[in-house]
Enzyme design. Structure first.
Site, PDB file in Angstrom:
ATOM      1  N   SER A  94       2.972  -2.192  10.525  1.00 30.91           N
ATOM      2  CA  SER A  94       4.415  -2.241  10.769  1.00 30.91           C
ATOM      3  C   SER A  94       5.012  -3.609  10.456  1.00 30.91           C
ATOM      4  O   SER A  94       5.923  -4.078  11.151  1.00 30.91           O
ATOM      5  CB  SER A  94       4.734  -1.799  12.207  1.00 30.91           C
ATOM      6  OG  SER A  94       4.318  -0.459  12.390  1.00 30.91           O
ATOM      7  N   GLY A 113       1.907   2.188  10.811  1.00 22.87           N
ATOM      8  CA  GLY A 113       2.850   3.314  10.729  1.00 22.87           C
ATOM      9  C   GLY A 113       3.498   3.684  12.040  1.00 22.87           C
ATOM     10  O   GLY A 113       4.122   4.743  12.144  1.00 22.87           O
ATOM     11  N   HIS A 156      -9.729   1.088   4.635  1.00 28.04           N
ATOM     12  CA  HIS A 156      -8.459   1.297   5.349  1.00 28.04           C
ATOM     13  C   HIS A 156      -8.722   2.223   6.534  1.00 28.04           C
ATOM     14  O   HIS A 156      -9.542   3.146   6.430  1.00 28.04           O
ATOM     15  CB  HIS A 156      -7.423   1.900   4.391  1.00 28.04           C
ATOM     16  CG  HIS A 156      -6.044   1.899   4.987  1.00 28.04           C
ATOM     17  ND1 HIS A 156      -5.639   2.841   5.906  1.00 28.04           N
ATOM     18  CD2 HIS A 156      -4.993   1.055   4.820  1.00 28.04           C
ATOM     19  CE1 HIS A 156      -4.388   2.583   6.279  1.00 28.04           C
ATOM     20  NE2 HIS A 156      -3.977   1.495   5.630  1.00 28.04           N
ATOM     21  N   ASN A 207       0.871  -1.181   0.000  1.00 26.18           N
ATOM     22  CA  ASN A 207       0.000   0.000   0.000  1.00 26.18           C
ATOM     23  C   ASN A 207       0.903   1.225   0.000  1.00 26.18           C
ATOM     24  O   ASN A 207       1.458   1.598   1.029  1.00 26.18           O
ATOM     25  CB  ASN A 207      -0.898  -0.017   1.246  1.00 26.18           C
ATOM     26  CG  ASN A 207      -1.775   1.218   1.316  1.00 26.18           C
ATOM     27  OD1 ASN A 207      -1.882   1.982   0.352  1.00 26.18           O
ATOM     28  ND2 ASN A 207      -2.409   1.436   2.456  1.00 26.18           N
ATOM     29  N   TRP A 208       1.060   1.824  -1.184  1.00 29.18           N
ATOM     30  CA  TRP A 208       1.984   2.975  -1.296  1.00 29.18           C
ATOM     31  C   TRP A 208       1.377   4.257  -0.732  1.00 29.18           C
ATOM     32  O   TRP A 208       2.071   5.265  -0.630  1.00 29.18           O
ATOM     33  CB  TRP A 208       2.374   3.174  -2.766  1.00 29.18           C
ATOM     34  CG  TRP A 208       3.206   2.053  -3.319  1.00 29.18           C
ATOM     35  CD1 TRP A 208       3.874   1.093  -2.595  1.00 29.18           C
ATOM     36  CD2 TRP A 208       3.480   1.772  -4.698  1.00 29.18           C
ATOM     37  NE1 TRP A 208       4.535   0.239  -3.448  1.00 29.18           N
ATOM     38  CE2 TRP A 208       4.314   0.633  -4.742  1.00 29.18           C
ATOM     39  CE3 TRP A 208       3.100   2.371  -5.904  1.00 29.18           C
ATOM     40  CZ2 TRP A 208       4.775   0.082  -5.942  1.00 29.18           C
ATOM     41  CZ3 TRP A 208       3.562   1.824  -7.088  1.00 29.18           C
ATOM     42  CH2 TRP A 208       4.393   0.691  -7.112  1.00 29.18           C
ATOM     43  N   LYS A 209       0.102   4.226  -0.423  1.00 32.24           N
ATOM     44  CA  LYS A 209      -0.583   5.415   0.106  1.00 32.24           C
ATOM     45  C   LYS A 209      -0.324   6.620  -0.810  1.00 32.24           C
ATOM     46  O   LYS A 209      -0.198   6.442  -2.019  1.00 32.24           O
ATOM     47  CB  LYS A 209      -0.153   5.693   1.546  1.00 32.24           C
ATOM     48  CG  LYS A 209      -0.244   4.452   2.432  1.00 32.24           C
ATOM     49  CD  LYS A 209      -0.170   4.779   3.883  1.00 32.24           C
ATOM     50  CE  LYS A 209      -0.051   3.496   4.687  1.00 32.24           C
ATOM     51  NZ  LYS A 209      -0.251   3.680   6.100  1.00 32.24           N
ATOM     52  N   GLY A 214       2.610  -1.055   4.384  1.00 28.88           N
ATOM     53  CA  GLY A 214       2.695   0.355   4.025  1.00 28.88           C
ATOM     54  C   GLY A 214       4.144   0.781   3.860  1.00 28.88           C
ATOM     55  O   GLY A 214       4.765   0.566   2.820  1.00 28.88           O
ATOM     56  N   GLY A 215       4.713   1.362   4.919  1.00 34.95           N
ATOM     57  CA  GLY A 215       6.054   1.962   4.857  1.00 34.95           C
ATOM     58  C   GLY A 215       7.103   1.074   4.204  1.00 34.95           C
ATOM     59  O   GLY A 215       7.857   1.533   3.335  1.00 34.95           O
ATOM     60  N   GLU A 249      -7.193   4.650   7.636  1.00 36.79           N
ATOM     61  CA  GLU A 249      -7.009   6.080   7.329  1.00 36.79           C
ATOM     62  C   GLU A 249      -8.243   6.645   6.638  1.00 36.79           C
ATOM     63  O   GLU A 249      -8.619   7.802   6.849  1.00 36.79           O
ATOM     64  CB  GLU A 249      -5.737   6.262   6.469  1.00 36.79           C
ATOM     65  CG  GLU A 249      -4.481   6.050   7.312  1.00 36.79           C
ATOM     66  CD  GLU A 249      -3.271   5.563   6.549  1.00 36.79           C
ATOM     67  OE1 GLU A 249      -3.250   5.630   5.313  1.00 36.79           O
ATOM     68  OE2 GLU A 249      -2.325   5.092   7.218  1.00 36.79           O
ATOM     69  N   GLU A 300      -5.763  -5.129  10.326  1.00 36.77           N
ATOM     70  CA  GLU A 300      -4.767  -4.091  10.548  1.00 36.77           C
ATOM     71  C   GLU A 300      -5.080  -3.350  11.854  1.00 36.77           C
ATOM     72  O   GLU A 300      -5.864  -2.383  11.847  1.00 36.77           O
ATOM     73  CB  GLU A 300      -4.792  -3.081   9.403  1.00 36.77           C
ATOM     74  CG  GLU A 300      -4.487  -3.665   8.046  1.00 36.77           C
ATOM     75  CD  GLU A 300      -3.894  -2.614   7.121  1.00 36.77           C
ATOM     76  OE1 GLU A 300      -2.741  -2.783   6.727  1.00 36.77           O
ATOM     77  OE2 GLU A 300      -4.570  -1.624   6.839  1.00 36.77           O
TER      78      GLU A 300
HETATM   79  C1  PEP Z   1      -1.099   0.201   6.024  1.00 31.20           C
HETATM   80  O1  PEP Z   1      -1.245   1.410   5.983  1.00 31.20           O
HETATM   81  O2  PEP Z   1      -1.899  -0.553   5.450  1.00 31.20           O
HETATM   82  C2  PEP Z   1       0.050  -0.299   6.777  1.00 31.20           C
HETATM   83  C3  PEP Z   1       0.023  -1.546   7.155  1.00 31.20           C
HETATM   84  O3  PEP Z   1       1.055   0.593   7.018  1.00 31.20           O
HETATM   85  P1  PEP Z   1       2.470   0.260   7.716  1.00 31.20           P
HETATM   86  O4  PEP Z   1       2.984  -1.015   7.134  1.00 31.20           O
HETATM   87  O5  PEP Z   1       3.352   1.432   7.396  1.00 31.20           O
HETATM   88  O6  PEP Z   1       2.210   0.116   9.182  1.00 31.20           O
END
Ligand code: PEP
Length: 254
Positions: free
Chosen positions: A215, A175, A97, A9-11, A236-237, A99, A169
């Site tokens: 994470s 994050g 999601h 997920n590049w957001k 994500g990250g 967010e 999640e």
């Molecule tokens: C996400 O936003 O779906 C996510 C899992 O982010 P991160 O891996 O950065 O925690």
């Protein structure tokens, strides 16, 4: 047996050059070897068409949008419909999601409509669920997850539900650098699979991919993905660095 998926997920990160470079590096590093595994790249709307083209010869790489409209078409300035996404070759869409729920106020009712529209347009929803830290500390996490499933996905017929991927999640892990422990992840994933079995049946539950997100990185992916009810990750990250993500993809084999 559920399909194993490493989803990026590049957001809202990167410009066109960044995305081109990252895609090239990912394709050069891609380690999917098993037909029961795939890789999913969720990019901003703007880059989806380019990504579909760049990956069209890679059967086990699919492209996802990070959201879709709750409407079919019309005067909804700035929105992108499920139909539009499908028409350019996008195959999946992330829906719900945390967010989107927290920052854009998306409600269960809106998410349920988005899920239906996605399925009607042959897009596979990656439906995100997760509790906040306060909810976990109040020992409400199981109830929250059950509620999110009932309101977002369990209105679907068995055939439609079978098109869905679930991503657990925990909001407190997204994050933050704090990952759910293997015990916490396995406990919740098993609980989710149990709820699916109760609502549909055991075959559907066993075939549903339940991804962990929060994470997840190249250091913890192998441990998380080796858990019996974790079928891969939504990342994500760590998906913004090709080398890290390649190691996460490789962890699907663990
Ligand atoms: C996400 O936003 O779906 C996510 C899992 O982010 P991160 O891996 O950065 O925690």
């Amino acid at each position: 047996m559920a399909h194993k998926i490493a989803a990026a997920n590049w957001k809202m990160n990167g410009d066109l050059n960044f995305v081109k470079q990252l895609t090239q590096e990912l394709l050069a590093n891609q380690t999917i070897i098993n037909s029961n595994q795939s890789l999913l790249l969720a990019s901003p709307f703007l880059y989806l068409h380019e990504l579909v083209e760049a990956t069209k010869n890679y059967k086990q790489i699919n492209i996802a949008a990070q959201n879709c409209a709750q409407y079919t078409s019309g005067a909804y300035t700035g929105e992108v419909s499920a139909d539009m996404l499908a028409s350019i070759g996008v195959t999946h869409v992330i829906i719900g999601h945390s967010e989107r729920r927290a920052l854009f106020g998306e409600t269960d009712a809106q998410l349920a409509i988005k899920v239906l529209l996605a399925i009607q347009n042959k897009l596979k929803p990656v439906f995100c669920i997760g509790e906040t830290l306060a909810q976990r500390e109040a020992n409400k996490h199981f109830n929250i997850i059950e509620d999110q499933l009932w309101h977002g996905l369990f209105q679907l017929s068995e055939a439609d539900f079978s098109q869905c991927i679930v991503a657990y999640e925990p909001v407190w892990a997204i994050g933050t650098g704090v990952t759910a422990t293997p015990e916490q992840a396995q406990e919740m994933h098993a609980y989710i699979r149990g709820l699916i079995a109760e609502k549909y049946n055991d075959d559907v539950a066993q075939a549903t991919s339940i991804l962990y997100g929060g994470s997840c990185n190249e250091k913890n992916a192998a441990t998380l993905f080796s858990l019996p009810d974790v079928d891969g990750g939504l990342v994500g990250g760590a998906s913004l660095k090709a080398e890290s993500f390649a190691q996460i993809v490789a962890a699907l084999n663990k």
